[in-house]
Enzyme design. Structure first.
Site, mmCIF file in Angstrom:
data_model
loop_
_atom_site.group_PDB
_atom_site.id
_atom_site.type_symbol
_atom_site.label_atom_id
_atom_site.label_comp_id
_atom_site.label_asym_id
_atom_site.label_seq_id
_atom_site.Cartn_x
_atom_site.Cartn_y
_atom_site.Cartn_z
ATOM 1 N N SER A 1 0.801 -1.230 0.000
ATOM 2 C CA SER A 1 0.000 0.000 0.000
ATOM 3 C C SER A 1 0.828 1.272 0.000
ATOM 4 O O SER A 1 0.406 2.298 -0.527
ATOM 5 C CB SER A 1 -0.929 -0.002 1.223
ATOM 6 O OG SER A 1 -0.216 -0.365 2.391
ATOM 7 N N ASN B 1 7.708 -7.856 1.210
ATOM 8 C CA ASN B 1 8.135 -6.487 1.490
ATOM 9 C C ASN B 1 7.611 -5.953 2.827
ATOM 10 O O ASN B 1 8.234 -5.082 3.421
ATOM 11 C CB ASN B 1 7.656 -5.591 0.336
ATOM 12 C CG ASN B 1 7.716 -4.130 0.703
ATOM 13 O OD1 ASN B 1 8.767 -3.501 0.634
ATOM 14 N ND2 ASN B 1 6.570 -3.565 1.109
ATOM 15 N N SER C 1 17.575 -5.490 4.890
ATOM 16 C CA SER C 1 18.029 -4.120 5.139
ATOM 17 C C SER C 1 19.531 -4.136 5.361
ATOM 18 O O SER C 1 20.078 -5.151 5.816
ATOM 19 C CB SER C 1 17.339 -3.583 6.397
ATOM 20 O OG SER C 1 18.000 -2.416 6.864
ATOM 21 N N TYR D 1 14.831 -5.385 14.992
ATOM 22 C CA TYR D 1 14.756 -5.223 13.531
ATOM 23 C C TYR D 1 15.970 -5.872 12.851
ATOM 24 O O TYR D 1 15.835 -6.595 11.863
ATOM 25 C CB TYR D 1 14.681 -3.728 13.225
ATOM 26 C CG TYR D 1 14.499 -3.367 11.773
ATOM 27 C CD1 TYR D 1 13.259 -3.483 11.148
ATOM 28 C CD2 TYR D 1 15.570 -2.885 11.019
ATOM 29 C CE1 TYR D 1 13.101 -3.125 9.814
ATOM 30 C CE2 TYR D 1 15.424 -2.524 9.695
ATOM 31 C CZ TYR D 1 14.178 -2.643 9.093
ATOM 32 O OH TYR D 1 14.022 -2.287 7.773
ATOM 33 N N ALA E 1 17.857 -8.266 13.969
ATOM 34 C CA ALA E 1 17.756 -9.727 14.076
ATOM 35 C C ALA E 1 16.787 -10.268 13.028
ATOM 36 O O ALA E 1 17.057 -11.278 12.362
ATOM 37 C CB ALA E 1 17.294 -10.119 15.476
ATOM 38 N N LYS F 1 15.957 -8.920 10.140
ATOM 39 C CA LYS F 1 16.460 -8.751 8.769
ATOM 40 C C LYS F 1 17.661 -9.658 8.497
ATOM 41 O O LYS F 1 17.848 -10.119 7.373
ATOM 42 C CB LYS F 1 16.811 -7.281 8.514
ATOM 43 C CG LYS F 1 15.578 -6.361 8.514
ATOM 44 C CD LYS F 1 14.568 -6.764 7.456
ATOM 45 C CE LYS F 1 13.420 -5.784 7.322
ATOM 46 N NZ LYS F 1 12.449 -6.192 6.284
HETATM 47 P P1 NAP Z 1 6.421 1.606 5.203
HETATM 48 O O1 NAP Z 1 6.416 2.830 4.377
HETATM 49 O O2 NAP Z 1 6.300 1.723 6.687
HETATM 50 O O3 NAP Z 1 5.274 0.622 4.650
HETATM 51 C C1 NAP Z 1 5.090 -0.609 5.290
HETATM 52 C C2 NAP Z 1 4.125 -1.458 4.482
HETATM 53 O O4 NAP Z 1 3.999 -2.737 5.131
HETATM 54 C C3 NAP Z 1 2.732 -0.879 4.412
HETATM 55 O O5 NAP Z 1 2.193 -1.230 3.163
HETATM 56 C C4 NAP Z 1 1.986 -1.602 5.540
HETATM 57 O O6 NAP Z 1 0.572 -1.682 5.315
HETATM 58 C C5 NAP Z 1 2.616 -2.972 5.448
HETATM 59 N N1 NAP Z 1 2.556 -3.764 6.684
HETATM 60 C C6 NAP Z 1 2.981 -3.420 7.919
HETATM 61 N N2 NAP Z 1 2.755 -4.437 8.779
HETATM 62 C C7 NAP Z 1 2.173 -5.429 8.077
HETATM 63 C C8 NAP Z 1 1.678 -6.711 8.403
HETATM 64 N N3 NAP Z 1 1.751 -7.214 9.645
HETATM 65 N N4 NAP Z 1 1.122 -7.470 7.409
HETATM 66 C C9 NAP Z 1 1.023 -6.997 6.155
HETATM 67 N N5 NAP Z 1 1.478 -5.783 5.776
HETATM 68 C C10 NAP Z 1 2.040 -5.002 6.729
HETATM 69 O O7 NAP Z 1 7.769 0.758 4.974
HETATM 70 P P2 NAP Z 1 8.887 0.905 3.807
HETATM 71 O O8 NAP Z 1 9.877 1.912 4.251
HETATM 72 O O9 NAP Z 1 8.263 1.011 2.483
HETATM 73 O O10 NAP Z 1 9.611 -0.524 3.958
HETATM 74 C C11 NAP Z 1 9.291 -1.640 3.135
HETATM 75 C C12 NAP Z 1 10.266 -2.766 3.430
HETATM 76 O O11 NAP Z 1 11.599 -2.334 3.174
HETATM 77 C C13 NAP Z 1 10.245 -3.231 4.900
HETATM 78 O O12 NAP Z 1 10.451 -4.621 4.965
HETATM 79 C C14 NAP Z 1 11.424 -2.492 5.499
HETATM 80 O O13 NAP Z 1 11.934 -3.151 6.632
HETATM 81 C C15 NAP Z 1 12.391 -2.513 4.329
HETATM 82 N N6 NAP Z 1 13.409 -1.448 4.406
HETATM 83 C C16 NAP Z 1 13.064 -0.120 4.395
HETATM 84 C C17 NAP Z 1 14.059 0.837 4.466
HETATM 85 C C18 NAP Z 1 13.778 2.319 4.441
HETATM 86 O O14 NAP Z 1 14.743 3.106 4.572
HETATM 87 N N7 NAP Z 1 12.548 2.759 4.261
HETATM 88 C C19 NAP Z 1 15.396 0.444 4.567
HETATM 89 C C20 NAP Z 1 15.701 -0.910 4.594
HETATM 90 C C21 NAP Z 1 14.708 -1.846 4.507
HETATM 91 P P3 NAP Z 1 -0.439 -0.454 5.749
HETATM 92 O O15 NAP Z 1 -0.206 0.659 4.743
HETATM 93 O O16 NAP Z 1 -1.783 -1.038 5.619
HETATM 94 O O17 NAP Z 1 -0.057 -0.051 7.129
#
Ligand code: NAP
Length: 246
Positions: free
Chosen positions: A13, A89, A141, A154, A156, A158
């Site tokens: 989303s 994701n 990550s 987190y 752990a 990842k």
């Molecule tokens: P985000 O903007 O916080 O979005 C999180 C997404 O995950 C949203 O679509 C949320 O749905 C969904 N979600 C959360 N809990 C869930 C659950 N229990 N079941 C199903 N869906 C769930 O996160 P993002 O920054 O895009 O990160 C995406 C991925 O990349 C994650 O795995 C994160 O750890 C990884 N990552 C991000 C970064 C960064 O700098 N942003 C860096 C390294 C890794 P809703 O919209 O309905 O809440």
């Protein structure tokens, strides 16, 4: 039934997940998009993907619940008759120094980020082994590689995703199914928006490219790994981090 490929994207989303959905939609791939509870954002992503020509099914669910993950595969089977690509994701953070972190916050991050991926991998493996084709991409990550103060839960989760990625890559390599992990650095999304200006400045100083990343830059790699040209790449952890980890 459709001749087009079908992808399931968890947490589609918002943020990186949304960018991945748009990227796959542009490549003519049908989508089952999962999200946790933000209906408005999910509907918005669905509409944007449909405008790019994709057929989309939205499924709300919590990836830490096995039955919610099963519902994603059922939706793909019913609507499209197949699953070719799975992008794990969905992820959360509950940051704190270990001495202040509650057991609940440790458990929840592991449940969603690690057990959630395992739930999805089990179902993906079953579906893809039979058809002898598949592309699985797990979001890890840089923190899973380097560790980070305040993110023991987190990090752990990842690091665990990396271990599972390599294990499943070995289990499925002879079946035409690739399993890879993508490790973003600091990407501008809701997840990072809540960090203090001080932490943001500190992180930026550690990025050789001197800037934060865009969700589209992560999605571009996921799009490649999901495609036919990436058929000889498996068990890898590919960083999209402006040079943070070399
Ligand atoms: P985000 O903007 O916080 O979005 C999180 C997404 O995950 C949203 O679509 C949320 O749905 C969904 N979600 C959360 N809990 C869930 C659950 N229990 N079941 C199903 N869906 C769930 O996160 P993002 O920054 O895009 O990160 C995406 C991925 O990349 C994650 O795995 C994160 O750890 C990884 N990552 C991000 C970064 C960064 O700098 N942003 C860096 C390294 C890794 P809703 O919209 O309905 O809440």
């Amino acid at each position: 039934m459709s001749d087009k490929k079908t992808a399931i994207v968890t947490g589609g989303s918002r943020g990186i997940g949304r960018a991945i959905c748009l990227r796959l939609a542009k490549e003519g791939i049908n989508l089952v998009i999962n999200y946790a509870g933000n209906h408005e954002a999910a509907q918005d992503t669905k509409t944007a993907c449909e405008q790019l020509g994709a057929s989309v099914v939205l499924v709300q669910g919590d990836v830490s619940r096995a039955e919610d993950c099963e519902a994603l595969f059922s939706a793909a089977a019913e609507r499209f008759g197949r699953v070719d690509i799975v992008v794990n994701n969905a992820g959360i953070t509950r940051d704190n120094l270990i001495i202040r972190m509650s057991e609940e916050d440790f458990d929840r991050v592991i449940e969603v980020n690690l057990k959630g991926v395992w739930n999805m991998l089990k179902l993906a493996a079953r579906a893809m082994m039979k058809q002898r084709y598949g592309r699985i991409i797990n979001l890890t990550s840089v923190v899973g590689v380097t560790g980070n103060a305040g993110q023991s839960n987190y990090a752990a989760s990842k690091a665990g995703v990396i271990g599972m990625t390599k294990s499943l890559a070995r289990e499925l390599a002879s079946r035409g199914v690739t399993v890879n992990a993508v490790a973003p650095g600091y990407i501008d999304t809701d997840m990072t928006a809540s960090l203090s200006d001080e932490v943001k400045a500190m992180v930026k100083n550690n990025i050789p490219m001197g800037r934060t990343g865009r969700a589209e830059e992560v999605a571009a790699l996921v799009g490649f790994l999901a495609g036919d040209q990436a058929g000889y790449i498996t068990g890898q952890v590919v960083h999209v981090d402006g040079g943070m980890v070399m």
